[in-house]
Scaffold this motif. Structure first.
Motif, mmCIF file in Angstrom:
data_model
loop_
_atom_site.group_PDB
_atom_site.id
_atom_site.type_symbol
_atom_site.label_atom_id
_atom_site.label_comp_id
_atom_site.label_asym_id
_atom_site.label_seq_id
_atom_site.Cartn_x
_atom_site.Cartn_y
_atom_site.Cartn_z
ATOM 1 N N CYS A 6 -3.799 18.403 14.837
ATOM 2 C CA CYS A 6 -3.468 18.858 13.440
ATOM 3 C C CYS A 6 -3.235 17.778 12.484
ATOM 4 C CB CYS A 6 -2.269 19.839 13.301
ATOM 5 S SG CYS A 6 -2.176 20.765 12.187
ATOM 6 N N THR A 7 -4.119 17.624 11.392
ATOM 7 C CA THR A 7 -3.825 16.676 10.528
ATOM 8 C C THR A 7 -3.877 17.045 8.937
ATOM 9 O OG1 THR A 7 -4.613 14.283 9.836
ATOM 10 C CG2 THR A 7 -6.308 15.731 10.593
ATOM 11 N N LEU A 8 -3.689 16.241 8.156
ATOM 12 C CA LEU A 8 -3.965 16.689 6.575
ATOM 13 C C LEU A 8 -5.325 16.735 6.182
ATOM 14 C CD1 LEU A 8 -1.188 14.424 4.806
ATOM 15 C CD2 LEU A 8 -1.453 17.096 5.038
ATOM 16 N N ASP A 9 -5.685 17.869 5.710
ATOM 17 C CA ASP A 9 -6.959 17.955 5.018
ATOM 18 C C ASP A 9 -7.265 16.903 4.049
ATOM 19 O OD1 ASP A 9 -9.346 18.485 3.877
ATOM 20 O OD2 ASP A 9 -9.059 20.714 4.097
ATOM 21 N N PRO A 10 -8.053 16.155 4.057
ATOM 22 C CA PRO A 10 -8.218 14.963 2.952
ATOM 23 C C PRO A 10 -8.439 15.524 1.550
ATOM 24 C CG PRO A 10 -10.011 14.826 4.562
ATOM 25 C CD PRO A 10 -9.067 15.892 5.073
ATOM 26 N N LYS A 11 -8.883 16.857 1.429
ATOM 27 C CA LYS A 11 -8.984 17.644 0.256
ATOM 28 C C LYS A 11 -7.624 18.235 -0.374
ATOM 29 C CE LYS A 11 -13.436 18.949 1.863
ATOM 30 N NZ LYS A 11 -14.278 19.909 2.494
ATOM 31 N N SER A 12 -6.567 17.996 0.348
ATOM 32 C CA SER A 12 -5.250 18.480 0.050
ATOM 33 C C SER A 12 -4.853 17.895 -1.289
ATOM 34 C CB SER A 12 -4.268 18.328 1.012
ATOM 35 O OG SER A 12 -4.711 19.178 2.229
ATOM 36 N N ASP A 13 -4.094 18.479 -2.444
ATOM 37 C CA ASP A 13 -3.293 18.185 -3.244
ATOM 38 C C ASP A 13 -1.980 17.595 -2.756
ATOM 39 O OD1 ASP A 13 -1.849 20.273 -3.640
ATOM 40 O OD2 ASP A 13 -3.420 21.087 -5.076
ATOM 41 N N ALA A 14 -1.335 16.974 -3.754
ATOM 42 C CA ALA A 14 0.070 16.461 -3.525
ATOM 43 C C ALA A 14 1.051 17.658 -3.342
ATOM 44 C CB ALA A 14 0.425 15.573 -4.801
ATOM 45 N N ALA A 15 0.837 18.638 -4.035
ATOM 46 C CA ALA A 15 1.817 19.965 -4.072
ATOM 47 C C ALA A 15 1.575 20.491 -2.574
ATOM 48 C CB ALA A 15 1.482 20.929 -4.728
ATOM 49 N N LEU A 16 0.371 20.563 -1.836
ATOM 50 C CA LEU A 16 0.308 21.013 -0.603
ATOM 51 C C LEU A 16 0.634 19.965 0.359
ATOM 52 C CD1 LEU A 16 -3.145 22.769 -0.691
ATOM 53 C CD2 LEU A 16 -0.950 23.861 -0.732
ATOM 54 N N VAL A 17 0.692 18.679 0.119
ATOM 55 C CA VAL A 17 1.128 17.777 1.041
ATOM 56 C C VAL A 17 2.490 17.897 1.082
ATOM 57 C CG1 VAL A 17 1.383 15.401 1.617
ATOM 58 C CG2 VAL A 17 -0.618 16.197 0.843
ATOM 59 N N GLY A 18 3.174 18.267 -0.021
ATOM 60 C CA GLY A 18 4.789 18.447 0.053
ATOM 61 C C GLY A 18 5.103 19.595 0.694
ATOM 62 N N LEU A 19 4.438 20.644 0.524
ATOM 63 C CA LEU A 19 4.609 21.805 1.288
ATOM 64 C C LEU A 19 4.461 21.954 2.990
ATOM 65 C CD1 LEU A 19 2.937 24.574 -0.861
ATOM 66 C CD2 LEU A 19 5.201 24.302 -0.572
ATOM 67 N N THR A 20 3.638 20.748 3.191
ATOM 68 C CA THR A 20 3.418 20.762 4.534
ATOM 69 C C THR A 20 4.525 19.805 5.292
ATOM 70 O OG1 THR A 20 0.940 20.227 4.272
ATOM 71 C CG2 THR A 20 1.743 19.240 6.126
ATOM 72 N N ILE A 21 5.165 18.706 4.423
ATOM 73 C CA ILE A 21 6.127 17.930 4.746
ATOM 74 C C ILE A 21 7.478 18.977 5.116
ATOM 75 C CG2 ILE A 21 7.966 16.321 4.188
ATOM 76 C CD1 ILE A 21 5.501 14.820 2.815
ATOM 77 N N GLU A 22 7.767 19.775 3.934
ATOM 78 C CA GLU A 22 8.855 20.687 4.015
ATOM 79 C C GLU A 22 8.720 21.741 5.422
ATOM 80 O OE1 GLU A 22 10.080 24.633 1.208
ATOM 81 O OE2 GLU A 22 9.422 22.707 0.309
ATOM 82 N N TYR A 23 7.602 22.181 5.552
ATOM 83 C CA TYR A 23 7.336 23.329 6.347
ATOM 84 C C TYR A 23 7.432 22.540 7.904
ATOM 85 C CZ TYR A 23 5.093 26.335 9.943
ATOM 86 O OH TYR A 23 4.728 27.001 11.346
ATOM 87 N N ALA A 24 7.001 21.350 7.972
ATOM 88 C CA ALA A 24 7.005 20.752 9.425
ATOM 89 C C ALA A 24 8.512 20.242 9.491
ATOM 90 C CB ALA A 24 6.118 19.432 9.628
#
Length: 175
Positions: free
Chosen positions: A97-115
Motif C-alpha cells: 500500500c503506497t501513496l497514489d502519485p496523483k493524490s493532492d496534499a489534503a489527501l496525503v494529510g488525511l492518510t497520515i491522520e488515518y494511519a
C-alpha cells in the motif's frame, strides 16, 4: 434528448451512453451503487477490474469475473472478494500500500491522520529524515501501518483514494 454543452454529441435518455462510466466513477461504495444501479454486468466487471488493479492485481479469468459481477450486491462484497484473492484475479508478489502519485496534499494529510490513528506507533516520534515533507511522513507511517498487518493493507488500502496497492522494487524489513 439533451445536448451537452461544449460537446459534439446528443444524449438520448435511457441510452447506455448517458450512464456514468465504470472507468471514471470513484472506487467507493457510492461509485459501486452508481454502476450497480445500471444492472449491466459488463460495466460492473469494468468497475471490479479497477478495484483489482487498485489493490495491485490483474484479471486472469473474464468468465469467472462475469459470474461474480452478475451476483455482487455491495462494495464491501467486492473488497472482501478481492481480499480473499479470487481465482479470476492474480496479485503481483511484493506489492504494498503506497501513496497514489496523483493524490493532492489534503489527501496525503488525511492518510497520515488515518494511519497514525490506526497504529500502535506514536506518530510524534517520526524520524527527522522522514518528516521533511508530508509525502515522506505519509510513506513512513504507511510502512509502519503495513508492517503491523504483515504487509497486507487489505481491505483498508484506500483513505479516500489517496492510496494504491502497487508493486514495490525494494523489500521492506522490520527495524
Amino acid at each position: 434528448v439533451s445536448l451537452h454543452s461544449g460537446a459534439a454529441w446528443v444524449c438520448i435518455s435511457g441510452s447506455a451512453a448517458c450512464s456514468p462510466d465504470s472507468a471514471t466513477v470513484p472506487l467507493t461504495a457510492s461509485g459501486f451503487r452508481i454502476i450497480h444501479a445500471q444492472q449491466n454486468a459488463t460495466r460492473m466487471s469494468g468497475f471490479i477490474v479497477r478495484v483489482v488493479k487498485h489493490f495491485g492485481g490483474r484479471l486472469v479469468d473474464v468468465g469467472l469475473l462475469r459470474l461474480f459481477a452478475k451476483n455482487v450486491s455491495s462494495f464491501e462484497d467486492v473488497v472482501s472478494a478481492v481480499d480473499a484473492h479470487p481465482q479470476w484475479a492474480a496479485w503481483y508478489p511484493g506489492s504494498a500500500c503506497t501513496l497514489d502519485p496523483k493524490s493532492d496534499a489534503a489527501l496525503v494529510g488525511l492518510t497520515i491522520e488515518y494511519a497514525c490513528g490506526e497504529t500502535w506507533f506514536n506518530c510524534a516520534n517520526i524520524p527527522e529524515q522522514c518528516s521533511n515533507s508530508s509525502w515522506d511522513t505519509a510513506e513512513y507511517v504507511l510502512s509502519v501501518y503495513a508492517m503491523e498487518r504483515d504487509g497486507s493493507p487489505l481491505p483498508t488500502c484506500s483513505v479516500k483514494g489517496a492510496l494504491i496497492f502497487a508493486r514495490v522494487v525494494a523489500s521492506m524489513t522490520r527495524v
